[in-house]
Every structure is written in structure tokens, then in C-alpha cells.
Design a protein around this motif. Sequence first.
Motif, PDB file in Angstrom:
ATOM      1  N   TYR A  92      22.173  66.906  59.179  1.00 43.29           N
ATOM      2  CA  TYR A  92      22.392  65.674  58.831  1.00 43.29           C
ATOM      3  C   TYR A  92      22.336  64.762  60.112  1.00 43.29           C
ATOM      4  N   THR A  93      22.015  63.683  59.826  1.00 43.70           N
ATOM      5  CA  THR A  93      21.924  62.112  60.796  1.00 43.70           C
ATOM      6  C   THR A  93      22.512  61.197  59.449  1.00 43.70           C
ATOM      7  N   VAL A  94      24.063  60.747  60.799  1.00 48.94           N
ATOM      8  CA  VAL A  94      24.506  59.438  59.640  1.00 48.94           C
ATOM      9  C   VAL A  94      25.243  58.783  60.498  1.00 48.94           C
ATOM     10  N   GLU A  95      24.289  57.315  60.551  1.00 44.95           N
ATOM     11  CA  GLU A  95      24.293  56.379  61.571  1.00 44.95           C
ATOM     12  C   GLU A  95      24.543  54.752  60.631  1.00 44.95           C
ATOM     13  N   TYR A  96      24.703  53.893  61.356  1.00 45.45           N
ATOM     14  CA  TYR A  96      25.429  52.277  60.853  1.00 45.45           C
ATOM     15  C   TYR A  96      23.548  52.354  61.522  1.00 45.45           C
ATOM     16  N   VAL A 154      21.319  47.254  50.024  1.00 46.09           N
ATOM     17  CA  VAL A 154      22.497  47.722  49.313  1.00 46.09           C
ATOM     18  C   VAL A 154      23.494  46.831  49.606  1.00 46.09           C
ATOM     19  N   ARG A 155      24.980  46.220  48.815  1.00 37.11           N
ATOM     20  CA  ARG A 155      25.726  45.852  48.993  1.00 37.11           C
ATOM     21  C   ARG A 155      26.788  45.746  49.905  1.00 37.11           C
ATOM     22  N   GLY A 156      27.428  44.999  50.105  1.00 39.53           N
ATOM     23  CA  GLY A 156      27.733  45.850  51.698  1.00 39.53           C
ATOM     24  C   GLY A 156      27.873  44.863  53.128  1.00 39.53           C
ATOM     25  N   ALA A 157      28.463  44.726  53.984  1.00 40.54           N
ATOM     26  CA  ALA A 157      27.975  43.851  55.281  1.00 40.54           C
ATOM     27  C   ALA A 157      27.524  44.894  56.120  1.00 40.54           C
ATOM     28  N   ALA A 158      27.677  46.084  56.324  1.00 38.38           N
ATOM     29  CA  ALA A 158      27.205  47.280  56.848  1.00 38.38           C
ATOM     30  C   ALA A 158      26.188  48.315  55.639  1.00 38.38           C
ATOM     31  N   ASP A 159      25.235  48.831  56.525  1.00 41.33           N
ATOM     32  CA  ASP A 159      24.482  49.731  56.421  1.00 41.33           C
ATOM     33  C   ASP A 159      24.046  51.351  56.572  1.00 41.33           C
ATOM     34  N   LEU A 160      25.272  51.960  56.194  1.00 44.40           N
ATOM     35  CA  LEU A 160      24.849  53.702  56.476  1.00 44.40           C
ATOM     36  C   LEU A 160      23.595  54.375  56.085  1.00 44.40           C
ATOM     37  N   LYS A 161      23.497  54.932  57.281  1.00 41.01           N
ATOM     38  CA  LYS A 161      22.051  55.586  56.636  1.00 41.01           C
ATOM     39  C   LYS A 161      22.393  57.082  57.050  1.00 41.01           C
ATOM     40  N   LEU A 220      24.216  53.725  52.100  1.00 38.96           N
ATOM     41  CA  LEU A 220      25.088  53.420  51.693  1.00 38.96           C
ATOM     42  C   LEU A 220      25.814  51.990  52.055  1.00 38.96           C
ATOM     43  N   GLY A 221      25.809  51.697  50.879  1.00 42.88           N
ATOM     44  CA  GLY A 221      26.392  50.100  52.017  1.00 42.88           C
ATOM     45  C   GLY A 221      28.342  49.922  51.770  1.00 42.88           C
ATOM     46  N   VAL A 222      28.902  49.726  52.451  1.00 39.20           N
ATOM     47  CA  VAL A 222      29.924  49.827  52.963  1.00 39.20           C
ATOM     48  C   VAL A 222      30.493  48.260  53.562  1.00 39.20           C
ATOM     49  N   ARG A 223      31.449  47.673  53.205  1.00 35.54           N
ATOM     50  CA  ARG A 223      32.585  46.520  53.416  1.00 35.54           C
ATOM     51  C   ARG A 223      31.986  45.762  55.030  1.00 35.54           C
ATOM     52  N   GLY A 274      30.042  76.883  50.860  1.00 39.10           N
ATOM     53  CA  GLY A 274      30.626  77.685  49.755  1.00 39.10           C
ATOM     54  C   GLY A 274      30.516  76.519  48.798  1.00 39.10           C
ATOM     55  N   PRO A 275      30.666  76.670  47.005  1.00 41.23           N
ATOM     56  CA  PRO A 275      31.542  78.194  46.665  1.00 41.23           C
ATOM     57  C   PRO A 275      29.875  79.435  46.915  1.00 41.23           C
ATOM     58  N   GLY A 276      29.159  80.323  47.320  1.00 43.61           N
ATOM     59  CA  GLY A 276      28.638  80.978  47.070  1.00 43.61           C
ATOM     60  C   GLY A 276      27.223  80.226  47.727  1.00 43.61           C
ATOM     61  N   ASN A 277      26.567  80.318  47.291  1.00 42.60           N
ATOM     62  CA  ASN A 277      25.151  79.785  48.182  1.00 42.60           C
ATOM     63  C   ASN A 277      24.827  78.350  47.827  1.00 42.60           C
ATOM     64  N   THR A 278      26.385  77.738  47.671  1.00 43.55           N
ATOM     65  CA  THR A 278      26.128  76.419  48.051  1.00 43.55           C
ATOM     66  C   THR A 278      26.503  75.264  48.895  1.00 43.55           C
ATOM     67  N   SER A 279      26.312  74.185  49.555  1.00 39.30           N
ATOM     68  CA  SER A 279      27.106  73.584  50.319  1.00 39.30           C
ATOM     69  C   SER A 279      27.139  72.164  50.468  1.00 39.30           C
ATOM     70  N   ARG A 280      27.894  71.417  50.806  1.00 39.86           N
ATOM     71  CA  ARG A 280      28.052  70.278  51.021  1.00 39.86           C
ATOM     72  C   ARG A 280      28.167  68.945  52.034  1.00 39.86           C
ATOM     73  N   ILE A 281      27.274  68.118  51.826  1.00 40.26           N
ATOM     74  CA  ILE A 281      28.628  67.418  53.190  1.00 40.26           C
ATOM     75  C   ILE A 281      28.217  66.163  52.465  1.00 40.26           C
ATOM     76  N   ILE A 282      29.525  65.788  53.731  1.00 39.48           N
ATOM     77  CA  ILE A 282      30.585  65.105  53.299  1.00 39.48           C
ATOM     78  C   ILE A 282      30.589  64.286  54.321  1.00 39.48           C
ATOM     79  N   ILE A 283      30.620  62.854  53.630  1.00 33.50           N
ATOM     80  CA  ILE A 283      30.895  61.391  54.739  1.00 33.50           C
ATOM     81  C   ILE A 283      31.805  60.636  54.679  1.00 33.50           C
ATOM     82  N   ASP A 284      33.063  60.754  55.434  1.00 28.76           N
ATOM     83  CA  ASP A 284      34.564  60.287  54.878  1.00 28.76           C
ATOM     84  C   ASP A 284      34.423  59.015  55.450  1.00 28.76           C
TER      85      ASP A 284
END
Length: 181
Positions: free
Chosen positions: A75-79, A94-101, A151-154, A166-176
Amino acid sequence: MKYIKAWLAVVGLLAAFILIAPAPAQAAPYCGITWGSLAKTAGSASNATAANVRAGQHACFDRLVVDLQGQANGYTVEYVTEVVRPGSGVAVPVRGAADLKITVKAPAYTSSGAASYTPANRNELVNTAGYATFRQVALAGSFEGTTTLALGVRARLPFTAFVLNGPGNTSRIIIDVAHRW
């Protein structure tokens, strides 16, 4: 002369107080968050495919989850000034004062070309009403083995990104994204 001496004494006491008064303590990071707002990138392309996008609210941050079928790690996450649709370059407002790609190094289609993720509304992947930080989540597109989200953020706030397998053959990319600095 008596008043001048009294005035000088008061000024002297104030100066002494200022010099010996303890400096204010530095504020602790908000909720212990020390993420920063610079781009985060990891991993490489994989055979995983995008399957879903969802979000949640936490006490200190809002969370975006990209569910993948298969083991993904890239992944790549950036303003950015604006997120554009991959392949065409058309802006994705997108709505918000900043855009995360958010660029997930996995496509939203199978090896045979069938869509692996078909949201009901590509401009509103998640209902963000009532979120402290998120304003809008949109699918910019999937092109040449990557999937791009807007992702439009405040405001331009600290964020982190990571992969959970996981679980199994799955995965998740998390952005906090933190609620504040």
C-alpha cells in the motif's frame, strides 16, 4: 523616590518569579499518538483482490479497512492536493479539508477480469456521518493491478497504515486517522 523604590522592588520580585517559575510541562501526544502525516508505504503487488471497504470509529481515531481476498502486503497512503482516477487523471472530489490517497497494491478485479468489488455507490463507499475525522470515502478506480481510494478528512491529521493477515486466505489494509494532533 519612595514610590520609585517600591516600584523597582515589585518589578524585581516579578522578574525573580518569572526566572524561578517552572516551565510549563510539554503536552503529551494526543492519546499517545505519534504517527505524523507523511506518506506511508509498504510491501509490493500481490495476487489478492479488493473485496470490501468499511470504517469504524474509535476514541482517538477513525479507522478505514480495505478487505482483501488473498494475502496482500502492499500500500501507499499519502496526503495529496487532489486524488485522481488512475488511468484517466480525472479528479475525484471528496468532502473535507484534506485528501488522503490510498493506493492498495491489489486490483478490484479477478485474473479473468471480473469485478471483485462492486460498491453500490463508488462516491460514498462508507457512511461517514457522525465521524470525528472522516468526511467521505470514494473509489477512484482500479488500474494495472492497483486500487485507489480517496479519503476526505477534516484536516491534515496524523495517520498510520498497516496490514493484518487472516483469518484464512484473507487480509486487511488498515488506515487510522487521528481525531487531532
